[in-house]
Design a protein around this motif. Structure first.
Motif, PDB file in Angstrom:
ATOM      1  N   ALA A   1       0.821  -1.216   0.000  1.00 11.71           N
ATOM      2  CA  ALA A   1       0.000   0.000   0.000  1.00 11.71           C
ATOM      3  C   ALA A   1       0.855   1.267   0.000  1.00 11.71           C
ATOM      4  O   ALA A   1       0.323   2.372  -0.076  1.00 11.71           O
ATOM      5  CB  ALA A   1      -0.922  -0.012   1.225  1.00 11.71           C
ATOM      6  N   GLY A   2       2.174   1.099   0.149  1.00 14.44           N
ATOM      7  CA  GLY A   2       3.051   2.267   0.239  1.00 14.44           C
ATOM      8  C   GLY A   2       2.781   3.070   1.496  1.00 14.44           C
ATOM      9  O   GLY A   2       2.963   4.286   1.537  1.00 14.44           O
ATOM     10  N   ALA A   3       2.359   2.376   2.555  1.00 11.45           N
ATOM     11  CA  ALA A   3       1.994   3.074   3.796  1.00 11.45           C
ATOM     12  C   ALA A   3       3.039   2.803   4.873  1.00 11.45           C
ATOM     13  O   ALA A   3       3.713   1.775   4.859  1.00 11.45           O
ATOM     14  CB  ALA A   3       0.626   2.595   4.277  1.00 11.45           C
ATOM     15  N   GLU A   4       3.148   3.719   5.813  1.00 15.73           N
ATOM     16  CA  GLU A   4       4.048   3.535   6.953  1.00 15.73           C
ATOM     17  C   GLU A   4       3.263   3.643   8.246  1.00 15.73           C
ATOM     18  O   GLU A   4       2.232   4.316   8.293  1.00 15.73           O
ATOM     19  CB  GLU A   4       5.154   4.588   6.937  1.00 15.73           C
ATOM     20  CG  GLU A   4       6.185   4.291   5.877  1.00 15.73           C
ATOM     21  CD  GLU A   4       7.402   5.196   5.971  1.00 15.73           C
ATOM     22  OE1 GLU A   4       7.467   5.994   6.931  1.00 15.73           O
ATOM     23  OE2 GLU A   4       8.250   5.094   5.081  1.00 15.73           O
ATOM     24  N   MET A   5       3.775   2.993   9.273  1.00 16.73           N
ATOM     25  CA  MET A   5       3.068   2.980  10.551  1.00 16.73           C
ATOM     26  C   MET A   5       4.095   2.785  11.658  1.00 16.73           C
ATOM     27  O   MET A   5       5.046   2.021  11.467  1.00 16.73           O
ATOM     28  CB  MET A   5       2.136   1.753  10.537  1.00 16.73           C
ATOM     29  CG  MET A   5       0.812   1.934  11.183  1.00 16.73           C
ATOM     30  SD  MET A   5      -0.127   0.415  10.998  1.00 16.73           S
ATOM     31  CE  MET A   5      -1.524   1.044  10.137  1.00 16.73           C
ATOM     32  N   PRO A   6       3.939   3.438  12.804  1.00 23.21           N
ATOM     33  CA  PRO A   6       4.879   3.178  13.908  1.00 23.21           C
ATOM     34  C   PRO A   6       4.813   1.702  14.324  1.00 23.21           C
ATOM     35  O   PRO A   6       3.749   1.071  14.235  1.00 23.21           O
ATOM     36  CB  PRO A   6       4.364   4.066  15.035  1.00 23.21           C
ATOM     37  CG  PRO A   6       3.463   5.065  14.392  1.00 23.21           C
ATOM     38  CD  PRO A   6       2.909   4.435  13.157  1.00 23.21           C
ATOM     39  N   LEU A   7       5.962   1.192  14.791  1.00 21.65           N
ATOM     40  CA  LEU A   7       6.028  -0.234  15.152  1.00 21.65           C
ATOM     41  C   LEU A   7       4.973  -0.609  16.191  1.00 21.65           C
ATOM     42  O   LEU A   7       4.347  -1.666  16.095  1.00 21.65           O
ATOM     43  CB  LEU A   7       7.412  -0.561  15.711  1.00 21.65           C
ATOM     44  CG  LEU A   7       8.534  -0.710  14.691  1.00 21.65           C
ATOM     45  CD1 LEU A   7       9.818  -1.111  15.393  1.00 21.65           C
ATOM     46  CD2 LEU A   7       8.164  -1.738  13.619  1.00 21.65           C
ATOM     47  N   ALA A   8       4.774   0.258  17.189  1.00 20.31           N
ATOM     48  CA  ALA A   8       3.811  -0.081  18.241  1.00 20.31           C
ATOM     49  C   ALA A   8       2.395  -0.187  17.660  1.00 20.31           C
ATOM     50  O   ALA A   8       1.599  -1.023  18.090  1.00 20.31           O
ATOM     51  CB  ALA A   8       3.855   0.954  19.358  1.00 20.31           C
ATOM     52  N   THR A   9       2.090   0.646  16.669  1.00 17.84           N
ATOM     53  CA  THR A   9       0.759   0.586  16.047  1.00 17.84           C
ATOM     54  C   THR A   9       0.599  -0.706  15.247  1.00 17.84           C
ATOM     55  O   THR A   9      -0.465  -1.325  15.243  1.00 17.84           O
ATOM     56  CB  THR A   9       0.550   1.804  15.123  1.00 17.84           C
ATOM     57  OG1 THR A   9       0.965   2.978  15.817  1.00 17.84           O
ATOM     58  CG2 THR A   9      -0.906   1.941  14.713  1.00 17.84           C
ATOM     59  N   ILE A  10       1.697  -1.117  14.575  1.00 18.85           N
ATOM     60  CA  ILE A  10       1.652  -2.391  13.834  1.00 18.85           C
ATOM     61  C   ILE A  10       1.417  -3.536  14.810  1.00 18.85           C
ATOM     62  O   ILE A  10       0.571  -4.413  14.580  1.00 18.85           O
ATOM     63  CB  ILE A  10       2.960  -2.611  13.045  1.00 18.85           C
ATOM     64  CG1 ILE A  10       3.136  -1.516  11.988  1.00 18.85           C
ATOM     65  CG2 ILE A  10       2.966  -4.003  12.399  1.00 18.85           C
ATOM     66  CD1 ILE A  10       4.480  -1.558  11.273  1.00 18.85           C
TER      67      ILE A  10
END
Ligand code: ADP
Ligand code: MG
Length: 383
Positions: free
Chosen positions: A141-150
């Motif tokens: 998706a070309g998206a990024e997310m903080p590790l804790a959110t993942i």
């Protein structure tokens, strides 16, 4: 030792955009059954992984393949299924569902999964398949997310979609592990501290090869006992919201109001949080004997107070602590079978492996799988 190349597969035709992401299994050094009551845990990621290879499709279909199980299944991408079907594919589909809730665009895709984390052995193949899938979907998706959110999104997939009541530890360490380090994780705040594992020490994991039938039911029963104890403690002192907020003195004051089994389950958790802190300080000053003493106490507590061990795990621990080079041994993971974790001097690790294998077979008739592991890095995308 397991390596990414050994397990990485590429079952797709060349040409289409592909991402390949890997997430590790884990072993918990100390802090057992504490994560779901806001407590302290000390896992390390291990050098066993699940690799997720992904490419997009333009027909709004989702095709999932597990190389481990040699099985392919397909789902619609629009709308995404919202319920599980009691199948391994619930794990990746749960992650797709959970990420979509976070606003990640999930269209048609093909996902191939291959791993060398033993399935269902207590080394968290479930978190490794979830986190590998999450990274692959985010890359697509070309998206990024903080590790804790993942990690939280993957936990939600396992809790609310798959229907397994796991805490946050497994997904968090799969995301945030660091080579040659264990992680002291506060499951209430999600703050963590890296703790160095000395280079001359191996994490030796002994798989008892048993998984007692009642494991799932007992795990849930323990969680209910913990909830009952927490309710009683909350009435006693309203600032106690989870067992993390309770002191041993609170427990003693409430003892008469609790059934004995509930008291003992809670005592395990309250004292375990203290042991994790003592063990963390020991690891920080490189005192492996002091660390091992906390592991021994933790095993006794989970066996006698929490009643989550079994004779096979107790046998593995009893053999291990007598062997040369072993600093500490305890059962690890949810219990009722699964694995023990042992801190062993590197130069003695091979000898340890052979001795424990032989003695365990003599005592139980079972051939244990024994893995000589190192603390490894968390999830990453390879391409
Ligand atoms: P653990 O996490 O200790 O390995 P769980 O019961 O929590 O045990 O999760 C194991 C389940 O995760 C498997 O039964 C399967 O459904 C799923 N799983 C994990 N890895 C894979 C894989 N590579 N392919 C298919 N399913 C997998
Ligand atoms: Mg699991």
């Amino acid at each position: 030792m397991a390596s990414l190349d050994k397990v990485a597969t590429q079952s797709f035709a060349a040409g289409a955009p592909v991402a390949r992401c890997a997430a590790p299994g884990r072993v918990n050094l100390i802090g057992e059954h504490t994560d779901y009551s806001g407590g302290l845990v000390m896992p390390a990621a291990i050098d066993f992984h699940t690799v997720a290879t992904i490419r997009s499709r333009n027909d709004a279909r989702i095709v999932l393949y597990s190389q481990n199980l040699a099985e392919e299944v397909a789902y619609p991408a629009d709308p995404l299924p919202v319920t599980a079907r009691k199948h391994w594919s619930d794990y990746p589909m749960g992650v797709a569902w959970s990420l979509a809730q976070e606003g990640v665009r999930v269209g048609g895709f093909e996902l191939s999964l291959a791993g060398d984390v033993p399935l269902g052995a207590g080394l968290s193949s479930s978190a490794s398949i979830e986190v590998a899938t999450a990274l692959a979907l985010l890359a697509l998706a070309g998206a990024e997310m903080p590790l804790a959110t993942i990690a939280l999104a993957c936990q939600r997939a396992e809790n609310a979609f798959v229907g397994a009541r796991s805490g946050i530890m497994d997904q968090f360490i799969a995301c945030a592990g660091q080579q040659d380090h264990a992680l002291l994780l506060d499951c209430r705040s999600l703050e963590y501290r890296l703790l160095p594992i000395p280079p001359h020490v191996r994490l030796v994991i002994c798989n008892s090869m048993v998984k007692h039938e009642h494991a799932g039911g007992q795990y849930n029963a323990r969680r209910e006992e913990v909830e009952e104890g927490t309710r009683i403690l909350h009435r006693h002192r309203p600032s106690i919201l989870t067992l993390r907020d309770a002191r041993e003195a609170d427990l003693v004051e409430c003892r008469q109001q609790m059934p004995d089994n509930v008291f003992r389950r809670c005592r395990h958790i309250v004292t375990e949080n203290k042991r994790v802190e003592i063990a963390a300080a020991a690891l920080e000053r490189g005192d492996l004997l002091a660390f091992g003493a906390q592991m021994a106490e933790a095993h006794r507590s989970i066996r006698d107070d929490f009643a989550a061990s079994c004779s096979e795990l107790d046998t593995l621990v009893a053999i291990a602590v007598r062997l040369p080079g072993c600093y500490g041994a305890r059962m690890t993971g949810g219990g009722f079978g699964g694995c023990t974790v042992n801190l062993v001097e590197e130069s003695k690790a091979e000898q340890f492996r052979q001795a424990i294998h032989e003695e365990y077979r003599t005592t139980t008739g079972i051939d244990a799988d024994i893995y000589l592991c190192r603390a490894s890095a968390g999830a990453t995308c390879l391409t």
